[in-house]
Design a protein around this motif. Structure first.
Motif, PDB file in Angstrom:
ATOM      1  N   TYR A 177       0.858  -1.183   0.000  1.00  0.00           N
ATOM      2  CA  TYR A 177       0.000   0.000   0.000  1.00  0.00           C
ATOM      3  C   TYR A 177       0.893   1.231   0.000  1.00  0.00           C
ATOM      4  O   TYR A 177       2.054   1.157   0.417  1.00  0.00           O
ATOM      5  N   VAL A 209       3.693   0.403   2.958  1.00  0.00           N
ATOM      6  CA  VAL A 209       3.087  -0.596   3.841  1.00  0.00           C
ATOM      7  C   VAL A 209       3.055  -1.930   3.104  1.00  0.00           C
ATOM      8  O   VAL A 209       2.480  -2.034   2.022  1.00  0.00           O
ATOM      9  N   ALA A 267       1.478  -4.983   3.267  1.00  0.00           N
ATOM     10  CA  ALA A 267       0.376  -5.703   3.925  1.00  0.00           C
ATOM     11  C   ALA A 267       0.545  -7.207   3.781  1.00  0.00           C
ATOM     12  O   ALA A 267       0.205  -7.964   4.687  1.00  0.00           O
ATOM     13  N   PRO A 276      -3.210 -11.347  14.507  1.00  0.00           N
ATOM     14  CA  PRO A 276      -3.634 -10.128  15.176  1.00  0.00           C
ATOM     15  C   PRO A 276      -4.126  -9.075  14.183  1.00  0.00           C
ATOM     16  O   PRO A 276      -3.901  -9.194  12.982  1.00  0.00           O
ATOM     17  N   SER A 277      -4.767  -8.058  14.706  1.00  0.00           N
ATOM     18  CA  SER A 277      -5.251  -6.955  13.889  1.00  0.00           C
ATOM     19  C   SER A 277      -4.084  -6.327  13.126  1.00  0.00           C
ATOM     20  O   SER A 277      -2.999  -6.152  13.669  1.00  0.00           O
ATOM     21  N   GLY A 278      -4.305  -6.048  11.848  1.00  0.00           N
ATOM     22  CA  GLY A 278      -3.267  -5.413  11.040  1.00  0.00           C
ATOM     23  C   GLY A 278      -2.277  -6.385  10.426  1.00  0.00           C
ATOM     24  O   GLY A 278      -1.333  -5.979   9.742  1.00  0.00           O
ATOM     25  N   SER A 279      -2.482  -7.697  10.619  1.00  0.00           N
ATOM     26  CA  SER A 279      -1.497  -8.669  10.135  1.00  0.00           C
ATOM     27  C   SER A 279      -1.643  -8.983   8.647  1.00  0.00           C
ATOM     28  O   SER A 279      -0.756  -9.605   8.064  1.00  0.00           O
ATOM     29  N   GLY A 280      -2.761  -8.573   8.036  1.00  0.00           N
ATOM     30  CA  GLY A 280      -2.924  -8.792   6.603  1.00  0.00           C
ATOM     31  C   GLY A 280      -4.052  -9.740   6.239  1.00  0.00           C
ATOM     32  O   GLY A 280      -4.200 -10.110   5.073  1.00  0.00           O
ATOM     33  N   LYS A 281      -4.886 -10.103   7.211  1.00  0.00           N
ATOM     34  CA  LYS A 281      -5.937 -11.095   6.970  1.00  0.00           C
ATOM     35  C   LYS A 281      -6.959 -10.609   5.948  1.00  0.00           C
ATOM     36  O   LYS A 281      -7.301 -11.327   5.013  1.00  0.00           O
ATOM     37  N   SER A 282      -7.451  -9.392   6.122  1.00  0.00           N
ATOM     38  CA  SER A 282      -8.475  -8.892   5.188  1.00  0.00           C
ATOM     39  C   SER A 282      -7.882  -8.689   3.799  1.00  0.00           C
ATOM     40  O   SER A 282      -8.549  -8.937   2.785  1.00  0.00           O
ATOM     41  N   THR A 283      -6.642  -8.259   3.752  1.00  0.00           N
ATOM     42  CA  THR A 283      -5.961  -8.115   2.460  1.00  0.00           C
ATOM     43  C   THR A 283      -5.923  -9.463   1.744  1.00  0.00           C
ATOM     44  O   THR A 283      -6.198  -9.558   0.542  1.00  0.00           O
TER      45      THR A 283
HETATM   46  P1  ADP Z   1      -6.181  -7.400   9.273  1.00  0.00           P
HETATM   47  O1  ADP Z   1      -7.401  -7.726   8.477  1.00  0.00           O
HETATM   48  O2  ADP Z   1      -5.361  -8.581   9.671  1.00  0.00           O
HETATM   49  O3  ADP Z   1      -6.502  -6.545  10.467  1.00  0.00           O
HETATM   50  P2  ADP Z   1      -5.444  -5.780   6.971  1.00  0.00           P
HETATM   51  O4  ADP Z   1      -5.268  -6.736   5.856  1.00  0.00           O
HETATM   52  O5  ADP Z   1      -6.697  -5.003   7.015  1.00  0.00           O
HETATM   53  O6  ADP Z   1      -5.183  -6.535   8.354  1.00  0.00           O
HETATM   54  O7  ADP Z   1      -4.229  -4.738   6.935  1.00  0.00           O
HETATM   55  C1  ADP Z   1      -2.869  -5.136   6.815  1.00  0.00           C
HETATM   56  C2  ADP Z   1      -1.976  -3.896   6.810  1.00  0.00           C
HETATM   57  O8  ADP Z   1      -2.232  -3.137   5.637  1.00  0.00           O
HETATM   58  C3  ADP Z   1      -2.221  -2.951   7.975  1.00  0.00           C
HETATM   59  O9  ADP Z   1      -0.979  -2.377   8.323  1.00  0.00           O
HETATM   60  C4  ADP Z   1      -3.150  -1.926   7.411  1.00  0.00           C
HETATM   61  O10 ADP Z   1      -3.012  -0.697   8.083  1.00  0.00           O
HETATM   62  C5  ADP Z   1      -2.666  -1.832   5.980  1.00  0.00           C
HETATM   63  N1  ADP Z   1      -3.749  -1.458   5.033  1.00  0.00           N
HETATM   64  C6  ADP Z   1      -4.880  -2.171   4.803  1.00  0.00           C
HETATM   65  N2  ADP Z   1      -5.626  -1.565   3.850  1.00  0.00           N
HETATM   66  C7  ADP Z   1      -4.938  -0.459   3.483  1.00  0.00           C
HETATM   67  C8  ADP Z   1      -5.173   0.594   2.538  1.00  0.00           C
HETATM   68  N3  ADP Z   1      -6.272   0.588   1.757  1.00  0.00           N
HETATM   69  N4  ADP Z   1      -4.243   1.578   2.434  1.00  0.00           N
HETATM   70  C9  ADP Z   1      -3.128   1.582   3.184  1.00  0.00           C
HETATM   71  N5  ADP Z   1      -2.852   0.618   4.095  1.00  0.00           N
HETATM   72  C10 ADP Z   1      -3.732  -0.391   4.241  1.00  0.00           C
END
Ligand code: ADP
Ligand code: MG
Length: 262
Positions: free
Chosen positions: A20, A24, A26, A45-52
């Motif tokens: 990103y 970042v 991800a 954990p939160s922010g680890s990249g799961k949703s990505t």
């Molecule tokens: P999780 O679902 O595990 O909480 P995410 O996949 O949402 O984690 O995010 C992984 C990392 O990518 C985090 O550091 C988050 O801040 C960053 N991130 C996610 N989406 C974006 C975005 N659209 N722009 C910039 N950074 C992003």
């Protein structure tokens, strides 16, 4: 569709990174394969990249580098229409916050999941009704989301996810907004859909939930730190059963035919 694609794994990621803006990372060179019919958790954990990761599996996003194959198709080879068509046909999404249309009945929330087919409304509603009955809310067809409990809303959302009969179900923190009893029932429902043939991926930061799944991919700081399979894919022993489970495996004895899904 040729035979090779029909037999392909549900998903395959090879050296996938997702960057990103702001440097970042991800996801950082992630690779794994999900076979058809698997039930697995993606935990971290939160922010680890799961949703990505889930967005890539659901073809809502593309990697910065590396390859993503879904049902045998390399998504880099598909144009937008091809991606949309494959996503609509092959993937069902379930989200923490349900994502139901607010002023729309349960029946039509689910029927809208078939808009992409071009099917007439009457047929879409018939299918929607069948899906709602299947997930246990057949008595709530004409309720709107505000008239439903959290657990019921998530069942409606799951009905919408499965109404087109997708082979892959992606659930992002599906129990995150639910009390523990409704959460367990939702997991049980996802298990049943898996037993009926769907590949099911559950994203969660709930370790107790994850430990009940037959496979767990653990993510931290955009990397896979473990990919575990275990025989723990069965639910924990019924707390109402008396004493320890006897050796020799009469595990189901005394279980009283208990099913979490009412
Ligand atoms: P999780 O679902 O595990 O909480 P995410 O996949 O949402 O984690 O995010 C992984 C990392 O990518 C985090 O550091 C988050 O801040 C960053 N991130 C996610 N989406 C974006 C975005 N659209 N722009 C910039 N950074 C992003
Ligand atoms: Mg997330």
């Amino acid at each position: 569709m040729n035979g090779a694609v029909a037999q392909a794994p549900a998903a395959e990621l090879v050296e996938v990174s997702r960057l990103y803006p702001g440097d970042v990372r991800a996801l950082d060179e992630v690779g794994f394969r999900i076979d058809r019919g698997e039930l697995l958790g993606i935990v971290g954990p939160s922010g680890s990249g799961k949703s990505t990761l889930l967005n890539l599996l659901g073809m809502l996003d593309v990697p910065s580098s590396g390859s993503v194959r879904i049902a045998g198709y390399d998504i880099a080879d598909l144009d937008d229409d091809g991606t949309s068509a494959l996503r609509a046909r092959a993937v069902g999404f379930v989200f923490q916050q349900f994502h139901l249309a607010l002023n729309v009945t349960a029946l039509d929330n689910v029927a809208d999941g078939l808009l992409y087919t071009g099917m007439p409304l009457r047929h879409r509603r018939e299918r929607a009704r069948t899906a709602l009955v299947r997930v246990g809310v057949g008595d709530r067809l004409h309720h709107r989301p505000h008239q439903l409990s959290g657990g019921q809303k998530q069942r409606v959302a799951i009905a919408r996810a499965i109404v087109g009969d997708p082979s892959l179900i992606l659930a992002d923190e599906p129990t995150g907004a639910l009390d523990s009893a409704s959460g367990e029932a939702v997991v049980e429902l996802l298990r049943e859909l898996n037993a009926a043939g769907a590949t099911v991926v559950i994203i969660t930061h709930d370790m107790e939930l994850a430990d009940q799944l037959p496979r767990r991919i653990r993510v931290r700081d955009g990397r896979i730190v473990a990919d575990e399979r275990s025989a723990r894919g069965s639910p924990p022993a019924d707390p109402r059963s008396e004493g320890p489970v006897p050796a020799g495996g009469a595990r189901d004895a005394g279980n009283g035919g208990h099913h979490a899904l009412g």
